[in-house]
Design a protein around this motif. Structure first.
Motif, PDB file in Angstrom:
ATOM      1  N   THR A  77       0.846  -1.196   0.000  1.00 19.03           N
ATOM      2  CA  THR A  77       0.000   0.000   0.000  1.00 19.03           C
ATOM      3  C   THR A  77       0.880   1.243   0.000  1.00 19.03           C
ATOM      4  N   ASP A  78       0.298   2.361  -0.404  1.00 23.25           N
ATOM      5  CA  ASP A  78       1.010   3.634  -0.328  1.00 23.25           C
ATOM      6  C   ASP A  78       1.033   4.116   1.116  1.00 23.25           C
ATOM      7  N   ASP A  79       1.995   4.985   1.425  1.00 20.22           N
ATOM      8  CA  ASP A  79       2.000   5.633   2.732  1.00 20.22           C
ATOM      9  C   ASP A  79       0.911   6.704   2.742  1.00 20.22           C
ATOM     10  N   PHE A  80       0.690   7.300   3.902  1.00 21.15           N
ATOM     11  CA  PHE A  80      -0.318   8.367   3.991  1.00 21.15           C
ATOM     12  C   PHE A  80       0.292   9.667   3.455  1.00 21.15           C
ATOM     13  N   GLU A  81       0.306   9.793   2.128  1.00 29.08           N
ATOM     14  CA  GLU A  81       0.856  10.974   1.460  1.00 29.08           C
ATOM     15  C   GLU A  81      -0.268  11.973   1.196  1.00 29.08           C
ATOM     16  N   TRP A  82      -0.058  13.232   1.602  1.00 29.26           N
ATOM     17  CA  TRP A  82      -1.105  14.235   1.472  1.00 29.26           C
ATOM     18  C   TRP A  82      -1.560  14.413   0.029  1.00 29.26           C
ATOM     19  N   ARG A  83      -0.627  14.336  -0.936  1.00 29.76           N
ATOM     20  CA  ARG A  83      -0.985  14.552  -2.335  1.00 29.76           C
ATOM     21  C   ARG A  83      -1.956  13.488  -2.846  1.00 29.76           C
ATOM     22  N   LYS A  84      -2.052  12.362  -2.150  1.00 24.40           N
ATOM     23  CA  LYS A  84      -3.014  11.320  -2.512  1.00 24.40           C
ATOM     24  C   LYS A  84      -4.200  11.295  -1.540  1.00 24.40           C
ATOM     25  N   VAL A  85      -3.881  11.460  -0.264  1.00 28.04           N
ATOM     26  CA  VAL A  85      -4.923  11.385   0.764  1.00 28.04           C
ATOM     27  C   VAL A  85      -5.985  12.469   0.586  1.00 28.04           C
ATOM     28  N   LYS A  86      -5.575  13.661   0.117  1.00 27.82           N
ATOM     29  CA  LYS A  86      -6.512  14.790   0.023  1.00 27.82           C
ATOM     30  C   LYS A  86      -7.699  14.476  -0.880  1.00 27.82           C
ATOM     31  N   TYR A  87      -7.477  13.643  -1.902  1.00 26.04           N
ATOM     32  CA  TYR A  87      -8.580  13.300  -2.804  1.00 26.04           C
ATOM     33  C   TYR A  87      -9.594  12.362  -2.140  1.00 26.04           C
ATOM     34  N   PHE A  88      -9.159  11.703  -1.091  1.00 31.12           N
ATOM     35  CA  PHE A  88     -10.023  10.734  -0.427  1.00 31.12           C
ATOM     36  C   PHE A  88     -10.848  11.356   0.704  1.00 31.12           C
ATOM     37  N   LEU A  89     -10.511  12.567   1.122  1.00 28.55           N
ATOM     38  CA  LEU A  89     -11.186  13.159   2.271  1.00 28.55           C
ATOM     39  C   LEU A  89     -12.679  13.379   2.035  1.00 28.55           C
ATOM     40  N   ILE A  90     -13.030  13.948   0.873  1.00 30.56           N
ATOM     41  CA  ILE A  90     -14.448  14.170   0.558  1.00 30.56           C
ATOM     42  C   ILE A  90     -15.158  12.830   0.408  1.00 30.56           C
ATOM     43  N   TYR A  91     -14.492  11.904  -0.270  1.00 26.77           N
ATOM     44  CA  TYR A  91     -15.087  10.583  -0.459  1.00 26.77           C
ATOM     45  C   TYR A  91     -15.319   9.895   0.879  1.00 26.77           C
ATOM     46  N   VAL A  92     -14.354  10.043   1.768  1.00 29.06           N
ATOM     47  CA  VAL A  92     -14.445   9.414   3.089  1.00 29.06           C
ATOM     48  C   VAL A  92     -15.635   9.953   3.871  1.00 29.06           C
ATOM     49  N   LEU A  93     -15.854  11.252   3.802  1.00 23.84           N
ATOM     50  CA  LEU A  93     -16.986  11.844   4.496  1.00 23.84           C
ATOM     51  C   LEU A  93     -18.298  11.255   3.979  1.00 23.84           C
ATOM     52  N   SER A  94     -18.420  11.169   2.661  1.00 23.21           N
ATOM     53  CA  SER A  94     -19.638  10.587   2.073  1.00 23.21           C
ATOM     54  C   SER A  94     -19.706   9.091   2.354  1.00 23.21           C
ATOM     55  N   PHE A  95     -18.558   8.434   2.384  1.00 20.49           N
ATOM     56  CA  PHE A  95     -18.489   7.004   2.663  1.00 20.49           C
ATOM     57  C   PHE A  95     -19.001   6.708   4.072  1.00 20.49           C
ATOM     58  N   SER A  96     -18.578   7.526   5.039  1.00 20.24           N
ATOM     59  CA  SER A  96     -19.003   7.342   6.426  1.00 20.24           C
ATOM     60  C   SER A  96     -20.499   7.611   6.584  1.00 20.24           C
ATOM     61  N   ILE A  97     -20.944   8.725   6.013  1.00 21.38           N
ATOM     62  CA  ILE A  97     -22.362   9.073   6.093  1.00 21.38           C
ATOM     63  C   ILE A  97     -23.205   8.020   5.379  1.00 21.38           C
ATOM     64  N   GLY A  98     -22.719   7.569   4.208  1.00 23.72           N
ATOM     65  CA  GLY A  98     -23.459   6.572   3.438  1.00 23.72           C
ATOM     66  C   GLY A  98     -23.611   5.253   4.169  1.00 23.72           C
ATOM     67  N   THR A  99     -22.520   4.784   4.788  1.00 21.50           N
ATOM     68  CA  THR A  99     -22.571   3.515   5.522  1.00 21.50           C
ATOM     69  C   THR A  99     -23.502   3.624   6.733  1.00 21.50           C
ATOM     70  N   TRP A 100     -23.391   4.728   7.450  1.00 19.13           N
ATOM     71  CA  TRP A 100     -24.225   4.912   8.645  1.00 19.13           C
ATOM     72  C   TRP A 100     -25.700   5.056   8.272  1.00 19.13           C
TER      73      TRP A 100
END
Length: 320
Positions: A77-100
């Motif tokens: 896996t990749d390390d927690f690199e900001w240049r990649k992680v930043k694209y996942f932040l919005i998705y993660v928020l929707s992912f959490s809300i969607g699952t809940w």
């Protein structure tokens, strides 16, 4: 001249067969996990009546397993690199809300309601697929199928006893979950095709680990993590087993979902996700009393039988 062209042609055919086999394997794996997850979550939340807690356990267990695999060298896996992680932040928020919200819907409604709402997602995703990823517009046959899916959803809503008793309020959480899901399905395609990643375990690690904090906040805000609510939960061995199983299947659906999205279009992925729910309907009718009426099931089947006619992998060709 024909002899010279034969080896490259055979190689191309072999590559196409291998690609088709990989797509089939990804679709089958995802369908198995997705179809089972809906039923397993329903049972898990009946034993552990806290959607946020069940969701948190799923995210945490997946994070521990994948990161543990990274540390031991078993997973790349990749390390927690900001240049990649930043694209996942919005998705993660929707992912959490969607699952809940998905678990919240299952707590208040029957499984068929969830499936009907999900059956309507291709309608929205195919539009975004066209304008964002430049996919061809659906054919006349596909458009007709999508309209029939909508008709089936409307017919189901008309006969749903929850809707007749509570009106539009009965579908509040289902509507929120649907809107979040449409965004997830559209944006998720970009995450696995527009960002260079070492493996598909990277988006699995990112999404699950980054989803822990939002889930904690949602649980606190909804009052599910109060001392009284947590002490009221009595986790039996059977309940614990279903919770553990939901965590394992959660890992499977997370990985297979990204695998599937990396190979097929957003619309095709959406259609695949809904079509496999046919098995879920059968299992649900056999297990629970809290399911739709025969008329409601017929409306649901109208949605599902038209899905194979809606935009598929072969129809979703790039424009131009």
């Amino acid at each position: 001249g024909g002899a010279r062209l034969r080896p490259p042609t055979e190689l191309l055919m072999r590559e196409k067969q291998e690609d088709a086999a990989e797509v089939a394997a990804a679709v089958i794996t995802y369908c198995f996990c997705s179809g089972g997850m809906l039923v397993i979550n329903k049972i898990a939340v009946s034993h552990t009546p806290s959607p946020a807690l069940v969701t948190l356990c799923q995210f945490a267990s997946c994070t521990v397993l994948v990161y543990g695999g990274k540390l031991t060298g078993l997973l790349r896996t990749d390390d927690f690199e900001w240049r990649k992680v930043k694209y996942f932040l919005i998705y993660v928020l929707s992912f959490s809300i969607g699952t809940w919200t998905n678990i919240k819907v299952l707590q208040d409604a029957n499984v068929e309601t969830v499936i009907v709402f999900r059956s309507c997602t291709p309608l929205a995703v195919c539009i975004f697929d066209h304008f964002i990823y430049r996919r061809a517009v659906p054919s006349a046959r596909s458009c007709a199928a999508l309209l029939l899916i909508t008709a089936g959803a409307v017919a189901y809503i008309a006969c749903d006893r929850e809707f007749r008793a509570k009106g539009v309020r009965a579908y509040f959480w289902a509507s929120v979950w649907w809107a979040v899901l449409v965004f997830q399905l559209t944006y998720g395609k970009f995450l696995v095709t527009g960002i260079p990643l070492r493996s598909l375990w990277t988006p699995v690690l990112y999404t699950n680990s980054l989803s822990i904090l939002p889930t904690l906040l949602v649980g606190v805000a909804s009052g599910e993590f109060t001392r009284a609510r947590l002490e009221a939960i009595e986790l039996s061995p059977v309940g614990g087993s279903w919770l553990l199983l939901s965590c394992l299947v959660g890992i499977g659906i997370s990985w297979s979902g990204f695998w599937c999205q990396s190979l097929i279009t957003a619309t095709a992925y959406t259609v695949v996700g809904v079509t496999n729910k046919m098995l879920t309907v059968t299992v649900n009718v056999l297990i629970w009393d809290k399911h739709a009426s025969p008329y409601g099931i017929a409306s649901l089947l109208l949605c599902l039988v038209n899905l194979p006619l809606s935009p598929t992998i072969s129809h979703d060709l790039p424009v131009g």
